[in-house]
Design an enzyme around this catalytic site. Structure first.
Site, PDB file in Angstrom:
ATOM      1  N   ASP A  80       0.207  -1.127  -0.176  1.00 10.98           N
ATOM      2  CA  ASP A  80       0.090  -0.041  -0.140  1.00 10.98           C
ATOM      3  C   ASP A  80       0.876   0.983   0.274  1.00 10.98           C
ATOM      4  O   ASP A  80       1.981   1.206   0.745  1.00 10.98           O
ATOM      5  CB  ASP A  80      -0.746   0.009   0.974  1.00 10.98           C
ATOM      6  CG  ASP A  80      -1.447   1.123   1.464  1.00 10.98           C
ATOM      7  OD1 ASP A  80      -2.663   1.794   0.636  1.00 10.98           O
ATOM      8  OD2 ASP A  80      -1.400   1.670   2.494  1.00 10.98           O
ATOM      9  N   ASP A  98      -0.650   5.382   1.167  1.00  9.39           N
ATOM     10  CA  ASP A  98      -0.717   6.716   2.145  1.00  9.39           C
ATOM     11  C   ASP A  98      -0.417   5.366   3.541  1.00  9.39           C
ATOM     12  O   ASP A  98      -1.313   4.666   3.825  1.00  9.39           O
ATOM     13  CB  ASP A  98      -1.542   6.818   2.066  1.00  9.39           C
ATOM     14  CG  ASP A  98      -2.315   7.205   0.754  1.00  9.39           C
ATOM     15  OD1 ASP A  98      -1.171   7.535  -0.070  1.00  9.39           O
ATOM     16  OD2 ASP A  98      -2.855   7.963   0.660  1.00  9.39           O
ATOM     17  N   ASP A 108     -10.091  24.477  -2.667  1.00  6.69           N
ATOM     18  CA  ASP A 108      -9.636  23.263  -3.641  1.00  6.69           C
ATOM     19  C   ASP A 108      -8.220  23.264  -2.016  1.00  6.69           C
ATOM     20  O   ASP A 108      -8.627  22.288  -1.490  1.00  6.69           O
ATOM     21  CB  ASP A 108      -9.228  23.143  -4.343  1.00  6.69           C
ATOM     22  CG  ASP A 108     -10.443  23.520  -4.792  1.00  6.69           C
ATOM     23  OD1 ASP A 108     -11.867  22.952  -4.439  1.00  6.69           O
ATOM     24  OD2 ASP A 108     -10.455  23.697  -5.740  1.00  6.69           O
TER      25      ASP A 108
END
Length: 307
Positions: free
Chosen positions: A60, A62, A88
């Site tokens: 993985d 993150d 944003d």
């Protein structure tokens, strides 16, 4: 890809979108692998991992490889290039703070990031975004990779195994991170494109949760991998489907839910955020020795970083 586009445009059930996302990601990963045609890794004599020709490792991204979320770093980089507004960026910053403090992913944040990203890339050329991603992640990978996980990646490579990144981040980002770390390739979310231009739609869905497991399964079928001899690494309970696919699941920097589940299953746990020692339970001796060697390298790397 034409068949995949037709499937994407039709109304599909959640399970069909999950399967489609996995197949699309595996297809993109294989095409990238053929395009770059990397030289095979030569195993070192002292590698401790099991010697099996059908073994591989899946990582993985993150909070397992990167400190934080790849999509956040991408968002900041795009803002600096006038893709985003200040509003944003403020929203992305809050989502990143939540991820780092809570140690878990918020589905609403993920959906929001997906919607924003797709609306921004619609109509833009894939080659342009890939060039921008290359610029953004050149320094990010150097500065934000956990040294301990980098050592584990290298351990598998030194053993002559194929090593794949598996992430919900766009495949363009995933490929760059994987390439920077010397990995075999990457599985990431596939954004639909026609004639080299993004349509603003995904192929299937984000590569998240069950979709990651679908992608790993699809790639294993194509690459003739034996998942029973493979390893997987993740920090999130969302990746339990992927971790459960392989014979050797490992938990890195876990959220609370995954830590609890890993203890119940007897999975090995390593936390590079606090220096806590791994829980050495339920792992075959050969794999345990290999992982211990990787943890020792990780400790050296962490001490060098503090000095």
């Amino acid at each position: 890809m034409a068949a995949l586009r037709r499937l994407t445009q039709a109304r599909r059930s959640p399970s069909e979108r999950t399967a489609l996302a996995g197949e699309a990601s595996a297809d993109a990963a294989e095409r990238a692998l053929r395009a770059h045609a990397p030289l095979p890794q030569e195993p070192e004599e002292e590698a401790e991992l099991p010697d099996h020709p059908q073994a591989a490792a899946f990582f993985d991204c993150d909070n397992t490889i990167l400190q934080g979320a790849a999509v956040f770093y991408l968002g900041v980089g795009l803002y600096r290039r006038k893709f985003f507004s200040r509003r944003d960026v403020a929203r992305f910053a809050w989502q990143q703070a939540w991820f780092r403090l809570a140690g878990t992913e918020d589905p609403a944040h993920i959906a929001d990031a997906q919607h924003t990203a797709l609306s921004l890339v619609a109509g833009k050329r894939t080659a342009d975004l890939e060039a921008i991603c290359e610029e953004i992640f050149e320094e990010i990978v150097t500065a934000k990779v956990w040294p301990g996980t980098r050592a584990l990646v290298q351990m598998h490579l030194d053993a002559g195994q194929r090593v794949w990144l598996v992430t919900a981040a766009p495949q363009e980002v995933a490929r760059i991170i994987a390439r920077r770390l010397g990995m075999t390739g990457a599985l990431g979310t596939v954004a639909e494109a026609e004639d080299g231009v993004y349509t603003g739609r995904l192929v299937g869905e984000m590569l998240h949760g069950p979709a990651k497991a679908a992608a790993v399964r699809a790639l294993a079928r194509r690459e003739q991998l034996d998942l029973g001899h493979c390893a997987a690494y993740s920090d999130s309970a969302n990746d339990i489907p992927m971790l459960s696919l392989v014979g050797h699941p490992f938990v890195i920097n876990p959220d609370g839910a995954l830590r609890k589940y890993a203890r119940a299953q007897g999975w090995r746990v390593q936390d590079f955020r606090t220096g806590r020692k791994a829980a050495r339970v339920g792992i075959p001796a050969a794999v345990l020795l290999g992982a211990a060697a990787g943890a020792a390298l990780a400790g050296i790397a962490l001490r060098r970083r503090r000095n």
